[in-house]
Design an enzyme around this catalytic site. Structure first.
Site, mmCIF file in Angstrom:
data_model
loop_
_atom_site.group_PDB
_atom_site.id
_atom_site.type_symbol
_atom_site.label_atom_id
_atom_site.label_comp_id
_atom_site.label_asym_id
_atom_site.label_seq_id
_atom_site.Cartn_x
_atom_site.Cartn_y
_atom_site.Cartn_z
ATOM 1 N N GLN A 129 25.953 27.278 -5.196
ATOM 2 C CA GLN A 129 25.191 25.814 -4.982
ATOM 3 C C GLN A 129 26.104 24.609 -5.194
ATOM 4 O O GLN A 129 25.739 23.760 -5.166
ATOM 5 C CB GLN A 129 24.162 25.912 -6.051
ATOM 6 C CG GLN A 129 22.980 27.111 -5.900
ATOM 7 C CD GLN A 129 21.870 26.984 -6.924
ATOM 8 O OE1 GLN A 129 21.607 26.190 -7.847
ATOM 9 N NE2 GLN A 129 21.150 28.193 -6.924
ATOM 10 N N CYS A 130 27.284 24.929 -5.833
ATOM 11 C CA CYS A 130 28.094 23.947 -5.922
ATOM 12 C C CYS A 130 28.955 23.438 -4.588
ATOM 13 O O CYS A 130 29.074 24.322 -3.777
ATOM 14 C CB CYS A 130 29.359 24.361 -6.774
ATOM 15 S SG CYS A 130 29.040 24.768 -8.395
ATOM 16 N N ASP A 139 14.586 14.572 17.303
ATOM 17 C CA ASP A 139 15.017 14.257 15.923
ATOM 18 C C ASP A 139 15.633 15.434 15.549
ATOM 19 O O ASP A 139 14.989 16.775 15.809
ATOM 20 C CB ASP A 139 13.803 13.901 14.907
ATOM 21 C CG ASP A 139 14.313 13.522 13.654
ATOM 22 O OD1 ASP A 139 14.828 14.501 12.770
ATOM 23 O OD2 ASP A 139 13.816 12.593 13.069
ATOM 24 N N SER A 140 16.843 15.586 15.103
ATOM 25 C CA SER A 140 17.651 16.998 14.807
ATOM 26 C C SER A 140 16.748 17.809 13.706
ATOM 27 O O SER A 140 17.323 18.972 13.744
ATOM 28 C CB SER A 140 19.021 16.635 14.414
ATOM 29 O OG SER A 140 19.064 16.196 13.024
ATOM 30 N N SER A 141 15.907 17.417 13.186
ATOM 31 C CA SER A 141 15.082 18.034 12.335
ATOM 32 C C SER A 141 14.187 19.136 13.122
ATOM 33 O O SER A 141 13.786 20.166 12.872
ATOM 34 C CB SER A 141 13.914 17.397 11.369
ATOM 35 O OG SER A 141 14.749 16.363 10.696
ATOM 36 N N THR A 165 19.018 9.503 15.387
ATOM 37 C CA THR A 165 18.860 8.093 14.922
ATOM 38 C C THR A 165 19.802 7.211 15.945
ATOM 39 O O THR A 165 19.292 6.135 16.217
ATOM 40 C CB THR A 165 19.121 7.732 13.707
ATOM 41 O OG1 THR A 165 18.275 8.485 12.719
ATOM 42 C CG2 THR A 165 19.278 6.136 13.244
ATOM 43 N N ASP A 195 20.548 14.841 10.396
ATOM 44 C CA ASP A 195 19.946 15.729 9.306
ATOM 45 C C ASP A 195 20.416 17.195 9.513
ATOM 46 O O ASP A 195 20.838 17.987 8.417
ATOM 47 C CB ASP A 195 18.564 15.677 9.561
ATOM 48 C CG ASP A 195 17.818 14.360 9.223
ATOM 49 O OD1 ASP A 195 18.546 13.691 8.438
ATOM 50 O OD2 ASP A 195 16.622 14.253 9.502
HETATM 51 N N1 ASP Z 1 16.130 12.126 11.471
HETATM 52 C C1 ASP Z 1 17.069 11.773 12.049
HETATM 53 C C2 ASP Z 1 17.840 13.026 13.010
HETATM 54 O O1 ASP Z 1 18.467 14.080 12.198
HETATM 55 C C3 ASP Z 1 18.200 11.409 11.184
HETATM 56 C C4 ASP Z 1 19.438 10.870 11.946
HETATM 57 O O2 ASP Z 1 19.737 11.069 13.125
HETATM 58 O O3 ASP Z 1 20.412 10.222 11.118
HETATM 59 O O4 ASP Z 1 17.659 13.090 14.182
#
Ligand code: ASP
Length: 354
Positions: free
Chosen positions: A291-292, A70-72, A26, A103
């Protein structure tokens, strides 16, 4: 890869040198009318939006990924690419800042902490919740302070010679951090390990918790193998035998991060325990993570985790799921036998678990 040199304000003959690796996220995104969404954009616009960068009194050069992400979309091949860039530039630079989407930043930070064996220089990941071109952006403070922390030295040695995430005033150990917030600026937390530094008027370092600089370090070694035949399986009340069985019978599956309840507890239904035992007998490694966010796995404390302990499920103690899955991929990537993989998992190697 493209390189940008940013003119510094330094009057020193040998200024500290920081290499920025721009991978996307982002921080550098712009609005794309065609897709009606934010997309990563060229680094050239970043210095235009950040004139402050020229006022720093150390040298900053920037290498940008060709395919900004985008890091996804980040994958293990990108972690290895970053690790190799650091290795190739290790002797020319004092430290590294990685601009990265939030992300999956915690996964990348964790993976790099394992891949960069004997690291003795700062590698600081940062990014932003709002693009740098937006008036209320958090990108400027995050980026400038990450650079300052990367360049910070005491007695000519880096103050933070480890992989960290800097975000919204906090410096966190990379493999202890998690993204816990997608709207507010405080995107990251580190529930099980103290903050390494806090940036206010001064940057206050929490020295006892920061890895020590080694005066006689072993050479940096970059690991280039990770095994992607893994899965994170989060338990939930009502999970069915058919779901469990289909996951456990995935062809080639070598390891499972089992996200259990509370202190590492799981159902005691015979069908579930038998399925786990059968999978272990087949050679699948189980890494038990809670999960905590806070606290830790203590196998055997409750009856609901005793059988897991007996059949050889490895306790993840207080590790995060991000640090656990990347550790499992790294350990399996060592191409060694299962007993050694389990030993790696149990042992804290770079401060990822207590
Ligand atoms: N979707 C974006 C990413 O991970 C979110 C971010 O950078 O905050 O690349």
């Amino acid at each position: 890869m493209q390189i940008y040199k940013i003119k510094s304000n330094s009057t020193q003959t040998n200024p500290v040198r920081v290499l920025v690796i721009y991978t996307g996220g982002t921080l550098g995104m712009v609005w794309d009318n065609q897709s009606n969404g934010l997309v990563p954009f060229d680094f050239a616009q970043i210095p235009d939006n950040l004139p402050e960068i020229k006022r720093l009194n150390f040298e900053v050069n920037v290498l940008t990924f060709k395919d900004l992400l985008d890091s996804s979309n980040m994958k293990p091949e990108h972690w290895i690419r970053m690790a190799k860039v650091i290795k190739e530039n290790y002797n020319q630079y004092d430290s590294f800042v990685i601009l990265h989407g939030t992300d999956t930043m915690a996964y990348t930070a964790s993976a790099l902490s394992y891949l960069l064996e004997n690291l003795n220089k700062p590698v600081i990941l940062t990014g932003a919740q709002l693009p740098i071109g937006v008036a209320r952006t958090d990108a400027k403070e995050n980026f400038i302070t990450a650079l300052e922390i990367a360049a910070a030295q005491q007695n000519h040695h880096p103050i933070v010679p480890e992989v960290c995430i800097y975000f919204n005033s906090l410096l966190l150990r990379g493999n202890r951090a998690r993204k816990h917030e997608s709207v507010q600026f405080n995107a990251f937390e580190s529930e099980n390990y103290p903050v390494l530094a806090e940036a206010g008027v001064n940057i206050e370092y929490n020295f006892p918790y920061i890895r020590h600089y080694k005066s006689h370090p072993l050479p940096l070694e970059v690991h280039e193998n990770v095994d992607e035949n893994v899965v994170i399986l989060k338990l939930f009340p009502g999970i069915s035998a058919s779901v469990i069985e289909s996951i456990f019978s995935i062809e080639g599956l070598r390891g499972i991060v089992l996200e259990t309840y509370g202190a590492g507890n799981a159902p005691t239904d015979a069908w579930f325990l038998e399925a786990v035992k059968k999978a272990i007998d087949k050679g699948i490694i189980f890494f038990n993570v809670s999960q905590c966010n806070g606290g830790k796995v203590t196998q055997g404390r409750y009856q609901t985790s005793q059988y897991l302990q007996e059949i050889g499920v490895v306790s993840g103690n207080d590790i995060t799921a991000e640090a656990a899955i990347t550790k499992l991929m790294f350990a399996l990537g060592q191409r060694t036998d299962n007993e050694k993989v389990k030993k790696i998992l149990k042992t804290p190697i770079v401060g990822e678990m207590s």
